[in-house]
Scaffold this motif. Structure first.
Motif, PDB file in Angstrom:
ATOM      1  N   GLY A  85       1.914   3.582  10.232  1.00 50.71           N
ATOM      2  CA  GLY A  85       1.519   2.421  10.526  1.00 50.71           C
ATOM      3  C   GLY A  85       1.104   1.512   9.538  1.00 50.71           C
ATOM      4  O   GLY A  85       0.827   0.237   9.606  1.00 50.71           O
ATOM      5  N   ASP A  86       0.838   2.060   8.294  1.00 52.28           N
ATOM      6  CA  ASP A  86       0.343   1.472   7.279  1.00 52.28           C
ATOM      7  C   ASP A  86       1.508   0.607   6.385  1.00 52.28           C
ATOM      8  O   ASP A  86       2.696   0.584   6.943  1.00 52.28           O
ATOM      9  CB  ASP A  86      -0.280   2.196   6.187  1.00 52.28           C
ATOM     10  CG  ASP A  86      -1.817   2.836   6.470  1.00 52.28           C
ATOM     11  OD1 ASP A  86      -2.088   4.012   5.980  1.00 52.28           O
ATOM     12  OD2 ASP A  86      -2.185   2.327   7.508  1.00 52.28           O
ATOM     13  N   SER A  87       1.126  -0.192   5.574  1.00 53.20           N
ATOM     14  CA  SER A  87       2.214  -1.064   4.776  1.00 53.20           C
ATOM     15  C   SER A  87       1.872  -0.839   3.265  1.00 53.20           C
ATOM     16  O   SER A  87       0.938  -0.290   2.842  1.00 53.20           O
ATOM     17  CB  SER A  87       1.630  -2.478   4.987  1.00 53.20           C
ATOM     18  OG  SER A  87       1.968  -3.088   6.313  1.00 53.20           O
ATOM     19  N   LEU A  88       2.933  -0.907   2.474  1.00 58.57           N
ATOM     20  CA  LEU A  88       2.921  -0.683   1.206  1.00 58.57           C
ATOM     21  C   LEU A  88       3.835  -1.866   0.484  1.00 58.57           C
ATOM     22  O   LEU A  88       4.870  -2.346   1.142  1.00 58.57           O
ATOM     23  CB  LEU A  88       3.652   0.783   0.823  1.00 58.57           C
ATOM     24  CG  LEU A  88       2.701   1.927   0.655  1.00 58.57           C
ATOM     25  CD1 LEU A  88       3.507   3.348   0.336  1.00 58.57           C
ATOM     26  CD2 LEU A  88       1.603   1.703  -0.260  1.00 58.57           C
ATOM     27  N   ARG A  89       3.594  -2.121  -0.564  1.00 63.16           N
ATOM     28  CA  ARG A  89       4.066  -3.151  -1.357  1.00 63.16           C
ATOM     29  C   ARG A  89       4.669  -2.473  -3.001  1.00 63.16           C
ATOM     30  O   ARG A  89       3.934  -2.308  -3.478  1.00 63.16           O
ATOM     31  CB  ARG A  89       3.663  -4.479  -1.674  1.00 63.16           C
ATOM     32  CG  ARG A  89       4.423  -5.379  -2.309  1.00 63.16           C
ATOM     33  CD  ARG A  89       3.780  -6.778  -2.504  1.00 63.16           C
ATOM     34  NE  ARG A  89       3.075  -6.777  -3.667  1.00 63.16           N
ATOM     35  CZ  ARG A  89       2.656  -7.799  -4.569  1.00 63.16           C
ATOM     36  NH1 ARG A  89       3.078  -9.227  -3.814  1.00 63.16           N
ATOM     37  NH2 ARG A  89       1.874  -7.812  -5.459  1.00 63.16           N
ATOM     38  N   LEU A  90       6.146  -2.133  -2.928  1.00 65.46           N
ATOM     39  CA  LEU A  90       6.518  -1.736  -3.955  1.00 65.46           C
ATOM     40  C   LEU A  90       6.880  -2.787  -5.005  1.00 65.46           C
ATOM     41  O   LEU A  90       7.237  -4.015  -4.498  1.00 65.46           O
ATOM     42  CB  LEU A  90       7.802  -0.888  -3.934  1.00 65.46           C
ATOM     43  CG  LEU A  90       7.809  -0.015  -2.758  1.00 65.46           C
ATOM     44  CD1 LEU A  90       8.819   0.918  -2.637  1.00 65.46           C
ATOM     45  CD2 LEU A  90       6.401   1.185  -3.431  1.00 65.46           C
ATOM     46  N   SER A  91       6.875  -2.779  -6.250  1.00 63.71           N
ATOM     47  CA  SER A  91       7.363  -3.563  -7.297  1.00 63.71           C
ATOM     48  C   SER A  91       8.411  -3.089  -8.348  1.00 63.71           C
ATOM     49  O   SER A  91       8.318  -1.883  -8.649  1.00 63.71           O
ATOM     50  CB  SER A  91       6.245  -4.227  -8.028  1.00 63.71           C
ATOM     51  OG  SER A  91       5.538  -3.261  -8.659  1.00 63.71           O
ATOM     52  N   CYS A  92       9.037  -3.829  -8.757  1.00 65.01           N
ATOM     53  CA  CYS A  92      10.024  -3.474  -9.707  1.00 65.01           C
ATOM     54  C   CYS A  92      10.019  -4.561 -10.797  1.00 65.01           C
ATOM     55  O   CYS A  92      10.473  -5.704 -10.380  1.00 65.01           O
ATOM     56  CB  CYS A  92      11.629  -3.398  -9.171  1.00 65.01           C
ATOM     57  SG  CYS A  92      12.840  -2.898 -10.344  1.00 65.01           S
ATOM     58  N   ALA A  93       9.960  -4.066 -12.216  1.00 63.53           N
ATOM     59  CA  ALA A  93       9.769  -5.062 -13.272  1.00 63.53           C
ATOM     60  C   ALA A  93      10.661  -4.409 -14.085  1.00 63.53           C
ATOM     61  O   ALA A  93      11.201  -3.332 -14.348  1.00 63.53           O
ATOM     62  CB  ALA A  93       8.458  -4.960 -13.928  1.00 63.53           C
ATOM     63  N   ALA A  94      11.464  -5.727 -14.799  1.00 59.42           N
ATOM     64  CA  ALA A  94      12.648  -5.384 -15.548  1.00 59.42           C
ATOM     65  C   ALA A  94      12.344  -6.069 -16.981  1.00 59.42           C
ATOM     66  O   ALA A  94      13.250  -6.425 -17.526  1.00 59.42           O
ATOM     67  CB  ALA A  94      13.872  -6.327 -15.054  1.00 59.42           C
ATOM     68  N   ASN A  95      11.264  -5.515 -17.597  1.00 60.59           N
ATOM     69  CA  ASN A  95      10.822  -5.920 -18.937  1.00 60.59           C
ATOM     70  C   ASN A  95      11.305  -7.299 -19.325  1.00 60.59           C
ATOM     71  O   ASN A  95      11.779  -7.482 -20.620  1.00 60.59           O
ATOM     72  CB  ASN A  95      10.992  -4.736 -20.045  1.00 60.59           C
ATOM     73  CG  ASN A  95      12.605  -4.489 -20.388  1.00 60.59           C
ATOM     74  OD1 ASN A  95      13.292  -4.830 -19.285  1.00 60.59           O
ATOM     75  ND2 ASN A  95      12.820  -4.172 -21.231  1.00 60.59           N
ATOM     76  N   GLY A  96      11.099  -8.355 -18.543  1.00 56.86           N
ATOM     77  CA  GLY A  96      11.347  -9.565 -18.815  1.00 56.86           C
ATOM     78  C   GLY A  96      12.872 -10.117 -18.534  1.00 56.86           C
ATOM     79  O   GLY A  96      13.054 -11.295 -18.704  1.00 56.86           O
TER      80      GLY A  96
END
Length: 122
Positions: free
Chosen positions: A15-26
């Motif tokens: 029932g919880d939420s999560l936010r994933l992020s993906c960074a591509a070094n600019g």
């Protein structure tokens, strides 16, 4: 050298939420995809971004959402269930396809992150 770095995974309750992020070094890419692999299962497509458009696996459309751009992209996951437990991978590439469906496959992407674990407890 291109590096993709995922973050935001963790242990949550159903029932919880999560936010994933993906960074591509600019660096910017033409397309970015999110995939996941659960224990004992094949890697599957979750959601993607290409040329400003977003697209989702049918079963994820109601609960998952992509935001951001190819340099840093987020995967918002809501109403998580134990079946969402998996390692989530970010992938990126510059191939241009006329059909969005081609981006649902692994071969559309040239760069992959190491993955971030998402565990959802019942």
């Amino acid at each position: 050298q291109v590096q993709l770095q995922e973050s935001g995974g963790g242990l949550v309750q159903a029932g919880d939420s999560l936010r994933l992020s993906c960074a591509a070094n600019g660096r910017n890419f033409y397309a970015v995809g999110w995939f996941r692999q659960a224990p004992g299962k094949e890697r599957e497509f979750v959601a993607g971004w290409s040329g400003g458009s977003t697209f989702y696996a049918d079963s994820k459309r109601d609960r998952f959402a992509i935001a951001g751009d190819s340099a840093k992209i987020y995967l918002q996951m809501n109403s998580l269930t134990p079946e969402d437990t998996a390692v989530y991978y970010c992938a990126a590439g510059d191939r241009v396809y006329s059909r969005i469906s081609y981006y649902y496959g692994d071969s559309a992407y040239d760069y992959w992150g190491q993955g971030t674990q998402v565990t959802v407890s019942a």
